[in-house]
Design a protein around this motif. Structure first.
Motif, PDB file in Angstrom:
ATOM      1  N   ALA A   1       0.919  -1.242  -0.182  1.00 14.76           N
ATOM      2  CA  ALA A   1      -0.080  -0.081  -0.093  1.00 14.76           C
ATOM      3  C   ALA A   1       0.782   1.242  -0.064  1.00 14.76           C
ATOM      4  CB  ALA A   1      -1.032  -0.037   1.288  1.00 14.76           C
ATOM      5  N   GLU A   2       2.036   1.126   0.657  1.00 16.81           N
ATOM      6  CA  GLU A   2       2.745   2.479   0.872  1.00 16.81           C
ATOM      7  C   GLU A   2       3.620   2.604  -0.454  1.00 16.81           C
ATOM      8  OE1 GLU A   2       5.053   2.158   4.338  1.00 16.81           O
ATOM      9  OE2 GLU A   2       3.322   2.589   5.788  1.00 16.81           O
ATOM     10  N   LYS A   3       3.661   1.755  -1.373  1.00 16.37           N
ATOM     11  CA  LYS A   3       4.568   1.809  -2.473  1.00 16.37           C
ATOM     12  C   LYS A   3       3.819   2.838  -3.447  1.00 16.37           C
ATOM     13  CE  LYS A   3       6.631  -2.713  -3.071  1.00 16.37           C
ATOM     14  NZ  LYS A   3       6.539  -3.863  -3.904  1.00 16.37           N
ATOM     15  N   ASN A   4       2.380   3.180  -3.220  1.00 19.26           N
ATOM     16  CA  ASN A   4       1.773   4.045  -3.998  1.00 19.26           C
ATOM     17  C   ASN A   4       1.436   5.517  -3.505  1.00 19.26           C
ATOM     18  OD1 ASN A   4       1.624   2.308  -6.260  1.00 19.26           O
ATOM     19  ND2 ASN A   4       0.122   1.152  -5.310  1.00 19.26           N
ATOM     20  N   THR A   5       2.170   5.566  -2.302  1.00 22.40           N
ATOM     21  CA  THR A   5       1.611   6.849  -1.421  1.00 22.40           C
ATOM     22  C   THR A   5       2.893   7.247  -0.456  1.00 22.40           C
ATOM     23  OG1 THR A   5       0.021   8.038   0.128  1.00 22.40           O
ATOM     24  CG2 THR A   5       0.508   5.532   0.458  1.00 22.40           C
ATOM     25  N   SER A   6       2.781   8.619  -0.250  1.00 18.05           N
ATOM     26  CA  SER A   6       3.649   8.825   0.636  1.00 18.05           C
ATOM     27  C   SER A   6       3.417   8.793   2.219  1.00 18.05           C
ATOM     28  CB  SER A   6       4.162  10.457   0.588  1.00 18.05           C
ATOM     29  OG  SER A   6       2.944  11.133   0.617  1.00 18.05           O
ATOM     30  N   GLY A   7       1.962   8.341   2.183  1.00 15.23           N
ATOM     31  CA  GLY A   7       1.322   8.127   3.262  1.00 15.23           C
ATOM     32  C   GLY A   7       2.016   7.086   4.135  1.00 15.23           C
ATOM     33  N   GLU A   8       1.677   6.945   5.588  1.00 19.51           N
ATOM     34  CA  GLU A   8       2.401   5.967   6.320  1.00 19.51           C
ATOM     35  C   GLU A   8       1.284   5.281   7.014  1.00 19.51           C
ATOM     36  OE1 GLU A   8       5.353   4.982   6.541  1.00 19.51           O
ATOM     37  OE2 GLU A   8       6.115   6.261   5.266  1.00 19.51           O
ATOM     38  N   ILE A   9       1.080   3.897   6.927  1.00 17.78           N
ATOM     39  CA  ILE A   9       0.005   2.965   7.470  1.00 17.78           C
ATOM     40  C   ILE A   9       0.615   2.179   8.626  1.00 17.78           C
ATOM     41  CG2 ILE A   9      -1.815   1.490   7.047  1.00 17.78           C
ATOM     42  CD1 ILE A   9      -1.628   2.358   4.173  1.00 17.78           C
ATOM     43  N   ARG A  10       0.017   2.081   9.650  1.00 18.39           N
ATOM     44  CA  ARG A  10       0.150   1.034  10.704  1.00 18.39           C
ATOM     45  C   ARG A  10      -0.880   0.331  11.033  1.00 18.39           C
ATOM     46  NH1 ARG A  10       4.845   1.448  14.799  1.00 18.39           N
ATOM     47  NH2 ARG A  10       4.441  -0.757  14.662  1.00 18.39           N
ATOM     48  N   VAL A  11      -0.846  -0.759  11.674  1.00 19.74           N
ATOM     49  CA  VAL A  11      -1.769  -1.673  12.261  1.00 19.74           C
ATOM     50  C   VAL A  11      -1.378  -1.944  13.759  1.00 19.74           C
ATOM     51  CG1 VAL A  11      -2.998  -4.052  12.126  1.00 19.74           C
ATOM     52  CG2 VAL A  11      -2.219  -2.773  10.092  1.00 19.74           C
ATOM     53  N   CYS A  12      -2.271  -1.755  14.372  1.00 15.42           N
ATOM     54  CA  CYS A  12      -2.160  -1.778  16.177  1.00 15.42           C
ATOM     55  C   CYS A  12      -3.160  -2.853  16.624  1.00 15.42           C
ATOM     56  CB  CYS A  12      -2.247  -0.307  16.536  1.00 15.42           C
ATOM     57  SG  CYS A  12      -2.416  -0.269  18.456  1.00 15.42           S
ATOM     58  N   ILE A  13      -2.831  -3.804  17.152  1.00 11.14           N
ATOM     59  CA  ILE A  13      -3.579  -4.952  17.633  1.00 11.14           C
ATOM     60  C   ILE A  13      -3.603  -5.148  19.119  1.00 11.14           C
ATOM     61  CG2 ILE A  13      -4.152  -7.413  17.460  1.00 11.14           C
ATOM     62  CD1 ILE A  13      -4.692  -5.897  14.916  1.00 11.14           C
ATOM     63  N   GLU A  14      -4.640  -5.101  19.991  1.00 13.81           N
ATOM     64  CA  GLU A  14      -4.670  -5.854  21.269  1.00 13.81           C
ATOM     65  C   GLU A  14      -6.008  -6.524  21.554  1.00 13.81           C
ATOM     66  OE1 GLU A  14      -4.737  -2.601  24.214  1.00 13.81           O
ATOM     67  OE2 GLU A  14      -6.323  -1.505  22.991  1.00 13.81           O
ATOM     68  N   LYS A  15      -5.880  -7.285  22.566  1.00 13.14           N
ATOM     69  CA  LYS A  15      -7.083  -8.096  22.702  1.00 13.14           C
ATOM     70  C   LYS A  15      -8.183  -7.663  23.131  1.00 13.14           C
ATOM     71  CE  LYS A  15      -4.419 -12.418  23.220  1.00 13.14           C
ATOM     72  NZ  LYS A  15      -4.184 -13.515  23.939  1.00 13.14           N
ATOM     73  N   THR A  16      -8.096  -6.574  24.195  1.00 15.47           N
ATOM     74  CA  THR A  16      -9.392  -6.125  24.821  1.00 15.47           C
ATOM     75  C   THR A  16      -9.107  -4.502  24.789  1.00 15.47           C
ATOM     76  OG1 THR A  16      -8.309  -6.283  27.018  1.00 15.47           O
ATOM     77  CG2 THR A  16      -9.506  -8.078  26.359  1.00 15.47           C
ATOM     78  N   CYS A  17     -10.216  -3.875  25.099  1.00 15.21           N
ATOM     79  CA  CYS A  17     -10.234  -2.353  24.885  1.00 15.21           C
ATOM     80  C   CYS A  17     -11.476  -1.863  25.937  1.00 15.21           C
ATOM     81  CB  CYS A  17     -10.519  -1.855  23.356  1.00 15.21           C
ATOM     82  SG  CYS A  17     -10.746  -0.033  23.271  1.00 15.21           S
ATOM     83  N   SER A  18     -11.047  -1.255  27.090  1.00  5.02           N
ATOM     84  CA  SER A  18     -12.376  -0.904  27.805  1.00  5.02           C
ATOM     85  C   SER A  18     -12.729   0.495  27.392  1.00  5.02           C
ATOM     86  CB  SER A  18     -12.035  -1.071  29.322  1.00  5.02           C
ATOM     87  OG  SER A  18     -10.757  -0.195  29.341  1.00  5.02           O
ATOM     88  N   ASP A  19     -12.065   1.099  26.536  1.00  8.22           N
ATOM     89  CA  ASP A  19     -12.404   2.616  26.280  1.00  8.22           C
ATOM     90  C   ASP A  19     -13.251   2.377  25.065  1.00  8.22           C
ATOM     91  OD1 ASP A  19     -10.687   3.402  28.310  1.00  8.22           O
ATOM     92  OD2 ASP A  19      -8.870   3.489  27.026  1.00  8.22           O
TER      93      ASP A  19
END
Length: 144
Positions: free
Chosen positions: A19-37
């Motif tokens: 995906a980043e080969k076509n854009t100067s944008g930066e993409i990250r994926v963030c994973i966790e199991k639970t989210c109380s918020d």
């Protein structure tokens, strides 16, 4: 955190790199199991923690997923938000949700990454001197 197999992790990382080969944008994926918020609040927190706001053009995107609580959010930095329409991420969220609600976590994330890349290249095309400013690795968080 054993959420993904090694192959699944590589598939997600490859999607980010592609995906980043076509854009100067930066993409990250963030994973966790639970989210109380709220997922969006947690995504904002991790966006800052991962220093995604420090890209040159302020064009980072974070795809956040809490796997057990089945929550997710997509957020973009100030540079993106200045130039895109208000509903910019709606189609990406809808397409991700279509996979996620059927239990296809990896497909949902990869779809989100691919859509983000496609959308970003319209506003932030790839630059010849582009540098990969953020890691393509998945950020696994512990919810602390």
């Amino acid at each position: 955190m054993a959420v993904f197999t090694e192959e699944e992790q590589q598939r997600i990382q490859k999607a980010v790199a592609e995906a980043e080969k076509n854009t100067s944008g930066e993409i990250r994926v963030c994973i966790e199991k639970t989210c109380s918020d709220e997922a969006l609040d947690r995504a904002v927190r991790y966006f800052t923690q991962l220093e995604m706001h420090k890209t040159k053009l302020r064009n980072g995107v974070l795809i956040y997923v809490a796997t057990v609580d089945r929550k997710f959010a997509i957020i973009g930095d100030a540079g993106i938000n200045k130039v895109v329409p208000v509903d910019f991420w709606d189609k990406t969220k809808d397409d991700m949700l279509n996979h996620l609600k059927h239990g296809n976590l990896v497909d949902g994330i990869v779809t989100g990454v691919e859509h983000a890349g496609e959308q970003l290249k319209k506003y932030f095309p790839y630059l010849l001197d582009d540098k990969n400013e953020l890691s393509d690795d998945i950020a696994f968080m512990d919810g602390q």
